[in-house]
Design a protein around this motif. Structure first.
Motif, short mmCIF file in Angstrom:
data_model
loop_
_atom_site.label_atom_id
_atom_site.label_comp_id
_atom_site.label_asym_id
_atom_site.label_seq_id
_atom_site.Cartn_x
_atom_site.Cartn_y
_atom_site.Cartn_z
N CYS A 199 0.85 -1.19 0.00
CA CYS A 199 0.00 0.00 0.00
C CYS A 199 0.89 1.24 0.00
CB CYS A 199 -0.91 -0.01 1.23
SG CYS A 199 -2.01 1.42 1.32
N ASP A 200 1.18 1.77 -1.20
CA ASP A 200 2.08 2.91 -1.33
C ASP A 200 1.34 4.25 -1.40
OD1 ASP A 200 4.38 1.34 -1.28
OD2 ASP A 200 4.26 0.95 -3.43
N GLY A 201 0.02 4.21 -1.57
CA GLY A 201 -0.72 5.46 -1.60
C GLY A 201 -2.07 5.31 -2.25
N PHE A 202 -2.75 6.46 -2.41
CA PHE A 202 -4.06 6.44 -3.06
C PHE A 202 -4.43 7.85 -3.52
CE2 PHE A 202 -4.74 6.82 1.51
CZ PHE A 202 -5.63 7.88 1.64
N HIS A 203 -5.26 7.88 -4.55
CA HIS A 203 -5.89 9.11 -5.02
C HIS A 203 -7.29 9.19 -4.41
CE1 HIS A 203 -2.81 9.95 -8.11
NE2 HIS A 203 -2.76 8.64 -8.25
N GLN A 204 -7.76 10.42 -4.16
CA GLN A 204 -9.05 10.61 -3.50
C GLN A 204 -9.76 11.82 -4.10
OE1 GLN A 204 -8.70 11.52 0.69
NE2 GLN A 204 -10.80 10.88 1.14
N TYR A 205 -11.06 11.68 -4.31
CA TYR A 205 -11.90 12.81 -4.71
C TYR A 205 -13.05 12.93 -3.72
CZ TYR A 205 -15.50 15.49 -7.14
OH TYR A 205 -16.48 16.40 -7.45
N ILE A 206 -13.24 14.16 -3.21
CA ILE A 206 -14.29 14.45 -2.23
C ILE A 206 -15.30 15.38 -2.90
CG2 ILE A 206 -14.79 15.30 0.09
CD1 ILE A 206 -11.74 14.99 0.65
N TRP A 215 -2.39 10.84 -1.72
CA TRP A 215 -1.70 10.44 -0.51
C TRP A 215 -0.60 9.46 -0.88
CZ3 TRP A 215 -2.89 12.06 4.48
CH2 TRP A 215 -4.08 12.80 4.63
N SER A 216 0.63 9.71 -0.40
CA SER A 216 1.78 8.84 -0.69
C SER A 216 2.45 8.44 0.61
CB SER A 216 2.79 9.57 -1.58
OG SER A 216 2.19 9.98 -2.80
N ARG A 217 2.89 7.17 0.65
CA ARG A 217 3.54 6.64 1.85
C ARG A 217 5.02 6.44 1.61
NH1 ARG A 217 4.95 1.64 3.84
NH2 ARG A 217 4.12 0.63 1.97
N SER A 218 5.82 6.85 2.58
CA SER A 218 7.26 6.58 2.58
C SER A 218 7.61 6.02 3.95
CB SER A 218 8.05 7.85 2.29
OG SER A 218 9.45 7.59 2.37
N GLY A 219 7.80 4.71 4.02
CA GLY A 219 8.01 4.08 5.32
C GLY A 219 6.75 4.18 6.15
N ALA A 220 6.88 4.74 7.35
CA ALA A 220 5.72 4.90 8.23
C ALA A 220 5.06 6.26 8.07
CB ALA A 220 6.14 4.70 9.68
N ASN A 221 5.60 7.10 7.20
CA ASN A 221 5.11 8.47 7.05
C ASN A 221 4.23 8.63 5.82
OD1 ASN A 221 6.66 9.37 9.32
ND2 ASN A 221 8.47 9.45 8.00
#
Length: 255
Positions: A199-206, A215-221
């Motif tokens: 799970c490296d990230g996701f796109h979102q539309y509200i 949203w992008s993940r790097s390690g725990a951040n």
């Protein structure tokens, strides 16, 4: 998303990736539901598959990890030498994350039902509008996130945007929860690694705010960036434009 997947040695490369036209029996995945052969598309998804969770972020990230473990959920980076083949065999999976009368967050079963593009330009997953969780009356379920994966991490499509607006008209664009009013949104998970997807990230539309987020993940951040906004010019015909922009998100550093 629209990608042409062409190139020499397609049959050999597909075989090398472990995909063939063999008739050996396949073990049914209990997480995935599909219509019977010749039957119409599913109009409901059974629940639950995951949960309960005490927070929406816990449910969201658990769903991301689960979906990206499914076969061919990621085609990896477009510049990878095997990308064309991985794209051909890739699949989108979709599910709902919803809020229950027990004040918990739950993820429905998955489906990968789709309308096949014969030219292999796009992938899709047809998410039913409703969840059938026998523990609760249908009108007691609150729909929070429409979840799916994008095999190579592309942005949300026009169909994704139109779909979640139609779902907002059916279910409401906000739901009252123990964590306050949560806004309906569509989410597309991605992984940068096709061989060992994570799970490296996701796109979102509200829809309620018009924001497009990545949203992008790097390690725990986690890092959130607003990549654009949607502007509707005609609500009746659902005509809109996307205004691209790059700015930090005006919210916390975790999904």
């Amino acid at each position: 998303m629209w990608v042409n997947a062409q190139g020499p040695g397609v049959a050999l490369a597909i075989a090398a990736l472990g995909v063939c036209g063999c008739s050996s029996p396949q073990v049914a995945d209990p997480d995935i539901v599909r219509p019977a052969p010749g039957a119409p598309f599913l109009d409901k998804l059974p629940g639950p598959m995951l949960g309960p969770f005490s927070s929406p972020s816990s449910a969201l990230l658990a769903a991301c990890r689960k979906i990206l473990t499914k076969p061919h959920s990621s085609a990896g980076a477009r510049d990878h030498q095997d990308f064309d083949i991985r794209w051909r065999v890739s699949s989108e999976y979709c599910a709902w994350m919803y809020y229950t009368p027990d004040q918990q967050y739950v993820v429905s079963k998955l489906t990968d039902q789709s309308r096949v593009d014969p030219l292999q330009r796009s992938k899709s997953c047809l998410l039913p509008s409703w969840v059938d969780d026998p523990r609760y009356p249908p009108d007691a379920i609150r729909y929070i996130y429409a979840l799916h994966n994008h095999p190579y991490g592309s942005s949300l499509t026009e169909n994704d945007i139109r779909f979640i607006v139609s779902e907002g008209l059916a279910h409401g664009f906000e739901s009252e929860t123990k964590d306050g009013r949560l806004r309906l949104s569509v989410v597309a998970f991605f992984s940068r690694n096709a061989a060992e997807p994570s799970c490296d990230g996701f796109h979102q539309y509200i829809p309620l705010t018009g924001q497009l987020l990545k949203w992008s993940r790097s390690g725990a951040n986690w890092q959130c960036e607003q990549t654009g906004s949607v502007r509707w010019s005609d609500a009746d015909t659902r005509t809109f434009s996307v205004q691209k922009r790059s700015a930090p998100c005006e919210r916390s550093n975790t999904p």
